[in-house]
Design a protein around this motif. Structure first.
Motif, mmCIF file in Angstrom:
data_model
loop_
_atom_site.group_PDB
_atom_site.id
_atom_site.type_symbol
_atom_site.label_atom_id
_atom_site.label_comp_id
_atom_site.label_asym_id
_atom_site.label_seq_id
_atom_site.Cartn_x
_atom_site.Cartn_y
_atom_site.Cartn_z
ATOM 1 N N ARG A 1 0.841 -1.216 0.000
ATOM 2 C CA ARG A 1 0.000 0.000 0.000
ATOM 3 C C ARG A 1 0.865 1.251 0.000
ATOM 4 N NH1 ARG A 1 -2.658 -2.924 4.292
ATOM 5 N NH2 ARG A 1 -4.443 -4.090 3.474
ATOM 6 N N ALA A 2 2.006 1.213 0.708
ATOM 7 C CA ALA A 2 2.914 2.371 0.692
ATOM 8 C C ALA A 2 3.476 2.603 -0.711
ATOM 9 C CB ALA A 2 4.043 2.155 1.691
ATOM 10 N N GLN A 3 3.757 1.540 -1.412
ATOM 11 C CA GLN A 3 4.230 1.677 -2.799
ATOM 12 C C GLN A 3 3.155 2.299 -3.670
ATOM 13 O OE1 GLN A 3 7.313 1.056 -3.760
ATOM 14 N NE2 GLN A 3 6.893 1.685 -5.883
ATOM 15 N N HIS A 4 1.917 1.862 -3.469
ATOM 16 C CA HIS A 4 0.813 2.458 -4.237
ATOM 17 C C HIS A 4 0.633 3.925 -3.868
ATOM 18 C CE1 HIS A 4 -3.471 3.427 -5.000
ATOM 19 N NE2 HIS A 4 -3.289 2.701 -6.102
ATOM 20 N N LEU A 5 0.792 4.262 -2.593
ATOM 21 C CA LEU A 5 0.682 5.657 -2.165
ATOM 22 C C LEU A 5 1.771 6.515 -2.783
ATOM 23 C CD1 LEU A 5 -0.795 7.651 -0.204
ATOM 24 C CD2 LEU A 5 0.951 7.049 1.489
ATOM 25 N N TYR B 1 -5.771 7.659 3.872
ATOM 26 C CA TYR B 1 -4.523 7.153 4.438
ATOM 27 C C TYR B 1 -4.442 7.585 5.895
ATOM 28 C CZ TYR B 1 -2.842 11.890 3.266
ATOM 29 O OH TYR B 1 -2.695 13.256 3.139
ATOM 30 N N ILE B 2 -3.567 6.929 6.638
ATOM 31 C CA ILE B 2 -3.420 7.151 8.080
ATOM 32 C C ILE B 2 -2.208 8.032 8.348
ATOM 33 C CG2 ILE B 2 -2.893 6.019 10.287
ATOM 34 C CD1 ILE B 2 -4.451 3.621 9.383
ATOM 35 N N VAL B 3 -2.402 9.002 9.224
ATOM 36 C CA VAL B 3 -1.292 9.792 9.763
ATOM 37 C C VAL B 3 -1.239 9.496 11.259
ATOM 38 C CG1 VAL B 3 -0.361 12.077 10.185
ATOM 39 C CG2 VAL B 3 -1.505 11.579 8.019
ATOM 40 N N GLY B 4 -0.227 8.783 11.674
ATOM 41 C CA GLY B 4 -0.127 8.369 13.069
ATOM 42 C C GLY B 4 0.704 9.322 13.897
ATOM 43 N N GLY B 5 1.182 8.796 15.014
ATOM 44 C CA GLY B 5 2.063 9.564 15.894
ATOM 45 C C GLY B 5 3.401 8.871 16.001
ATOM 46 N N VAL B 6 3.813 8.556 17.235
ATOM 47 C CA VAL B 6 5.026 7.766 17.434
ATOM 48 C C VAL B 6 4.731 6.336 16.974
ATOM 49 C CG1 VAL B 6 6.686 6.939 19.120
ATOM 50 C CG2 VAL B 6 5.713 9.229 19.354
ATOM 51 N N HIS C 1 4.234 2.523 16.174
ATOM 52 C CA HIS C 1 4.036 1.334 17.012
ATOM 53 C C HIS C 1 3.646 0.184 16.096
ATOM 54 C CE1 HIS C 1 2.171 -1.293 20.108
ATOM 55 N NE2 HIS C 1 3.046 -0.719 20.914
ATOM 56 N N VAL C 2 3.925 -1.046 16.548
ATOM 57 C CA VAL C 2 3.646 -2.207 15.714
ATOM 58 C C VAL C 2 2.152 -2.376 15.471
ATOM 59 C CG1 VAL C 2 3.535 -3.803 17.677
ATOM 60 C CG2 VAL C 2 4.194 -4.662 15.433
ATOM 61 N N ASP C 3 1.314 -1.890 16.394
ATOM 62 C CA ASP C 3 -0.133 -2.003 16.202
ATOM 63 C C ASP C 3 -0.652 -1.063 15.115
ATOM 64 O OD1 ASP C 3 -0.468 -4.007 18.028
ATOM 65 O OD2 ASP C 3 -0.845 -2.679 19.712
ATOM 66 N N ASP C 4 0.171 -0.107 14.679
ATOM 67 C CA ASP C 4 -0.228 0.725 13.538
ATOM 68 C C ASP C 4 -0.452 -0.137 12.296
ATOM 69 O OD1 ASP C 4 0.081 2.820 15.242
ATOM 70 O OD2 ASP C 4 1.992 3.499 14.430
ATOM 71 N N LEU C 5 0.404 -1.149 12.126
ATOM 72 C CA LEU C 5 0.258 -2.043 10.974
ATOM 73 C C LEU C 5 -1.043 -2.833 11.050
ATOM 74 C CD1 LEU C 5 3.901 -3.445 10.763
ATOM 75 C CD2 LEU C 5 2.929 -1.500 9.544
ATOM 76 N N ALA C 6 -1.408 -3.287 12.277
ATOM 77 C CA ALA C 6 -2.643 -4.052 12.433
ATOM 78 C C ALA C 6 -3.858 -3.198 12.105
ATOM 79 C CB ALA C 6 -2.733 -4.605 13.857
ATOM 80 N N VAL C 7 -3.860 -1.948 12.569
ATOM 81 C CA VAL C 7 -4.987 -1.052 12.290
ATOM 82 C C VAL C 7 -5.071 -0.755 10.796
ATOM 83 C CG1 VAL C 7 -5.910 1.259 12.714
ATOM 84 C CG2 VAL C 7 -4.963 -0.071 14.605
ATOM 85 N N ALA C 8 -3.921 -0.464 10.180
ATOM 86 C CA ALA C 8 -3.920 -0.168 8.739
ATOM 87 C C ALA C 8 -4.369 -1.375 7.928
ATOM 88 C CB ALA C 8 -2.524 0.273 8.307
ATOM 89 N N GLU D 1 -6.361 -3.738 8.987
ATOM 90 C CA GLU D 1 -7.790 -3.936 9.242
ATOM 91 C C GLU D 1 -8.630 -2.965 8.416
ATOM 92 O OE1 GLU D 1 -10.953 -5.957 10.986
ATOM 93 O OE2 GLU D 1 -8.794 -6.375 11.169
ATOM 94 N N LEU D 2 -8.136 -1.725 8.266
ATOM 95 C CA LEU D 2 -8.877 -0.725 7.490
ATOM 96 C C LEU D 2 -8.565 -0.803 6.001
ATOM 97 C CD1 LEU D 2 -8.491 2.354 9.879
ATOM 98 C CD2 LEU D 2 -10.458 0.845 9.655
ATOM 99 N N GLY D 3 -7.453 -1.429 5.657
ATOM 100 C CA GLY D 3 -7.093 -1.530 4.251
ATOM 101 C C GLY D 3 -6.605 -0.228 3.652
ATOM 102 N N VAL D 4 -5.897 0.596 4.444
ATOM 103 C CA VAL D 4 -5.399 1.893 3.964
ATOM 104 C C VAL D 4 -3.905 1.970 4.264
ATOM 105 C CG1 VAL D 4 -7.603 3.069 4.247
ATOM 106 C CG2 VAL D 4 -6.016 2.982 6.162
ATOM 107 N N PRO D 5 -3.155 2.797 3.509
ATOM 108 C CA PRO D 5 -1.717 2.948 3.766
ATOM 109 C C PRO D 5 -1.450 3.880 4.940
ATOM 110 C CG PRO D 5 -2.349 4.277 1.892
ATOM 111 C CD PRO D 5 -3.583 3.522 2.287
ATOM 112 N N ILE D 6 -0.209 3.857 5.407
ATOM 113 C CA ILE D 6 0.249 4.727 6.496
ATOM 114 C C ILE D 6 1.259 5.706 5.912
ATOM 115 C CG2 ILE D 6 1.415 4.848 8.722
ATOM 116 C CD1 ILE D 6 0.510 2.032 9.280
#
Length: 867
Positions: free
Chosen positions: A289-293, A430-435, A437-444, A446-451
């Protein structure tokens, strides 16, 4: 009548004699049969004869009793009756006990024994368990009670057996007691005779009881050797059986423990492999997804898009547990909502805690008023309210006391995830996170969107103090003298001694823990406290800078430093924040465990720190989003605010430094939002301005969030390359078609941002009361003139933290307004007795120093200006 009793006694004696002879005959035959086992003896004839004889005896006894009862009886005289009648004395008999004769493992209990009621008239003695049948006392007793002898004999045999087994030398038996006992216990003999009751019929019961109760006495009597052998064998068998049983239990427990441990280990290995496979799959999906972004970034930036803001602080658990008000810290970036100022952007903001109605109403009114002000020349109704959504994960209610990062809370909130999927369905998001964390990948996943950000492993490597220093070195920009990746005490002392030997102009050295942030993990130590520093400085001046750079001249100074540095640090090193690390020992323990950096503090009395926010676009471009000069509170190493735009470094110099840092990050696959901390000062020897890069945060910063709010309320644009904040002025009259197409005039503004303002007394005021108080003192924002004061609210429960922005036509006016606002708020919510905890006073003092420096710079500029 007397003849009748006499004949009856003789008949009873005959009956007893016949019965004894028959019993003796049967016992002798049994013994013969036991000796001659091979021969078969016929007992049927004998048994039939014995039974026939007993029947005849019983018949003759009945005929005799019938004859006696039919006779006419004549009572004798009283005197003669007393002489002839038999007196059976009463004896007090114990009730039957559970302990009885007949068991080999008999062990009598120490129980009380009944005392005979009176002295027996028919006593006889038993010596060493034997009865002398020819003894006069025994013959008299047997003759007197011959009619009841069949029942007395069994009790007597039991008593004799007891005395033999316990080797009783002498026992005096009460005949009347024996007869009474035999009569009472006739029906229960087959179940065993109670021992205590047997002892009660003895006249010397106390002596016999003491002997019977003596330990080991049983093994001195008849069959004692066999009883001892049986007892020893039973004890040994019990010991062996119990030992084997305990060994079996231990082995069974060990086998169960091993089996459970093995099953748990197998299950854990299976779960670990499943989690690793799942995370690897999530990472692969994130990369695709990052490559597509990155491929479609330009198109995405110019079209409608939805940004999912998750201001998560993915620190390690040891850091998160010790942070007070962790949910408020994550919500400090609530001003990300202001990104809807771009008409192509919709915002979904995930909030780490529940917001009150007053905060929701405040931000809704603020965003709506600013958007309406920007669209005064259009007839369309503002739709800003529908362009942002604030969501609170349901896991917040279940894990409120665990300081979990927002990404983890969202991961365990299926209803919130489902709602986000419904909101972004069919849209570019797309997701804009903070610091990271490995759970960012799980959320992304689950939602099917890039970070829009780096991978968690990459962020973990380069977000440390040592990692940032490596990036700055790779970018070939100036960094403070120092060294990173220090993990041992000897390494710390050696590197520090070498740095101090090579940099005599540095007066203070800083120690930074790799994983800490915002000045928490920073300590300092001044060189002036080192006893050998004056001597080392003399050596430096004696040889000169060029000659002193050689190793053989530096060696004596280096060795002297190595000797004194341990004591110097133990006595004079101080953590910057004492509430995090009370002393140097605590700080050093964490420093060596997590690793850290040693850096020089700028050798100048006038030092200015800057914060620059960059966007590293997936397409490979670097954009400066914000820049400002830092303002400090109680800790000079922690920023609580800034002045925007920055005025301490030439914009082109700053732009060049930021571009170099951005390109170095992109080379290491770091994309997204990055915050760079710089420090600038003048070198007294060369009078040249120095710019050092001191820190790098791979996250969306609170300074950038406040800058978004600044640009939202002013409707302006921050040109970092030119170093200006340009704000459009609204038209006073109703615009026509020609004026609506023309651009409004732009004016310059200066702003002061405070994102970490704290005052404990603020919790006494509700937000609407606080705004009324500010309005009374004229603290508000003028939308028409694009200047004034605006606030940022973070939480509705404690209400101790706020943000504030002041905008003015010049920097001096913005600073004065900011300081005045802090002073007014402090005076209104404090009294002489209740001052509260705050950073207002230190921030006001820092602003006063900046104002004084600003005035000096203006005077110097006027004097340097040619006439």
């Amino acid at each position: 009548m007397s003849g009748t009793f006499k004949n009856g006694d003789e008949l009873g004696a005959v009956f007893i004699k016949v019965q004894d002879d028959l019993t003796q005959l049967k016992c002798n035959l049994e013994k013969i049969a036991a000796r001659e086992k091979d021969k078969k003896l016929d007992f049927e004839a004998l048994d039939s004869a014995i039974r026939k004889t007993e029947r005849n005896i019983r018949k003759h006894a009945e005929d005799y009793l019938k004859t006696v009862t039919e006779r006419l009886l004549v009572l004798p005289s009283i005197e003669d009756f007393h002489k002839r009648t038999v007196q059976i004395p009463k004896c007090k008999i114990m009730e039957p006990q559970n302990l009885a004769i007949g068991t080999d493992d008999f062990m009598p209990q120490n129980l009380p024994v009944a005392v005979p009621a009176n002295i027996s008239k028919y006593p006889f003695t038993i010596i060493k368990g034997n009865i002398d049948p020819m003894a006069a006392d025994f013959c008299h007793f047997k003759h007197s009670f011959s009619f009841w002898w069949s029942s007395v004999e069994y009790a007597l045999e039991a008593l004799v057996k007891l005395l033999r087994e316990y080797a009783v030398p002498l026992a005096k038996v009460s005949g009347e007691g024996l007869v009474k006992f035999a009569h009472v216990w006739d029906n229960g003999w087959r179940k065993g005779v109670p021992v205590i009751s047997l002892l009660s019929i003895l006249e010397n019961w106390d002596e016999v009881q003491g002997l019977v109760l003596r330990p080991g006495q049983r093994f001195k009597g008849e069959g004692g050797i066999e009883a001892a052998a049986i007892h020893i064998q039973s004890c040994w068998r019990r010991h062996v059986a119990r030992t084997a049983y305990l060994r079996h239990c231990r082995r069974k427990w060990a086998a169960g423990t091993i089996a459970i441990s093995w099953l748990m280990r197998t299950q854990m290995r299976r779960v670990r492999k499943a989690l690793q496979a799942r995370r690897f799959r999530q990472l692969e999906n994130c990369r695709s997804r990052a490559q597509h972004l990155a491929t479609n970034w330009k198109h995405i930036q110019s079209s409608k898009r939805t940004i999912i803001h998750i201001p998560s602080l993915g620190y390690s658990q040891s850091h998160r547990v010790n942070l007070r008000g962790f949910d408020v810290l994550q919500n400090i970036q609530i001003n990300r909502l202001c990104e809807i100022r771009d008409e192509n952007v919709d915002v979904i903001y995930v909030c780490p805690h529940h917001l009150g109605e007053d905060i929701l109403h405040y931000y809704t009114s603020l965003l709506k008023s600013t958007m309406d002000e920007a669209d005064t020349c259009t007839t369309e109704v503002s739709s800003c309210v529908r362009r942002f959504v604030i969501l609170i994960p349901e896991a917040v209610d279940y894990f409120s006391n665990y300081n979990m990062c927002l990404s983890t809370l969202l991961k365990y909130s299926p209803r919130t995830l489902k709602r986000i999927r419904n909101l972004i369905c069919g849209k570019t998001a797309y997701i804009v996170g903070g610091v990271a964390h490995v759970d960012d990948l799980a959320v992304a996943d689950e939602l099917g969107v890039p970070i829009l950000g780096p991978e968690p492993t990459t962020a973990q490597i380069y977000s440390t103090k040592s990692g940032g220093r490596r990036i700055f070195t790779g970018a070939e920009i100036d960094v403070p003298p120092g060294q990173g990746d220090i993990n041992s005490l000897n390494q710390l002392h050696e590197i520090l001694a070498e740095l101090m030997t090579q940099n005599f102009e540095v007066q203070r050295w800083l120690f930074k823990i790799d994983s800490e942030y915002s000045g928490r993990g920073t300590a300092y130590c001044d060189v002036c406290h080192l006893s050998c520093y004056k001597w080392a400085l003399q050596e430096y001046h004696r040889y000169g800078p060029e000659l002193f750079s050689t190793k053989w001249i530096q060696e004596p100074v280096l060795l002297r430093y190595l000797d004194e540095i341990p004591e110097w640090l133990a006595c004079y090193a101080r953590p910057a924040k004492a509430y995090c690390y009370p002393n140097w020992a605590c700080f050093l323990k964490t420093f060596l465990r997590q690793g850290g950096v040693v850096e020089a503090y700028p050798p100048s009395d006038s030092v200015t720190c800057l914060t620059v926010d960059l966007l590293l676009e997936p397409g490979g471009e670097v954009t400066m989003l914000s820049c400002g000069d830092q303002l400090h509170g109680s800790c000079q190493l922690e920023s609580v605010g800034s002045t925007v735009p920055q005025t301490s470094v030439h914009p082109e110099t700053l732009y060049s430094v930021c571009m170099q840092v951005g390109q170095a990050c992109l080379q290491r696959l770091i994309v997204g939002y990055v915050s760079v901390d710089l420090v600038t000062f003048f070198n007294h020897s060369t009078m040249e301005q120095k710019v050092w890069a001191i820190d790098l945060d791979l996250t969306y910063s609170g300074h950038l969030a406040m800058t978004q709010m600044l640009l939202m309320i002013t409707g302006g644009m921050l040109n970092c390359r030119a170093g200006s904040l340009e704000v459009p002025m609204p038209r006073r009259e109703k615009c026509d078609e020609q004026q609506s197409t023309a651009k409004p005039p732009l004016v310059n503004r200066y702003a002061v941002i405070g994102s970490h303002l704290f005052h404990s007394n603020l919790s006494m005021l509700y937000h609407h009361v606080f705004f009324k108080m500010c309005k009374t003192h004229g603290i508000k924002f003028n939308m028409k003139r694009k200047q004034g004061t605006a606030f940022a609210l973070y939480d509705n429960s404690e209400r101790c933290n706020i943000g504030m922005i002041t905008v003015s036509e010049d920097l001096q006016g913005a600073l004065v307004t900011f300081a005045q606002n802090l002073s007014v708020i402090h005076q209104e919510i404090s009294s002489s007795k209740i001052q509260g905890e705050t950073n207002f006073k230190e921030l006001i003092k820092d602003i006063e120093d900046v104002l004084q420096m600003t005035v000096q710079n203006k005077l110097q500029a006027m004097t340097d200006k040619p006439a």
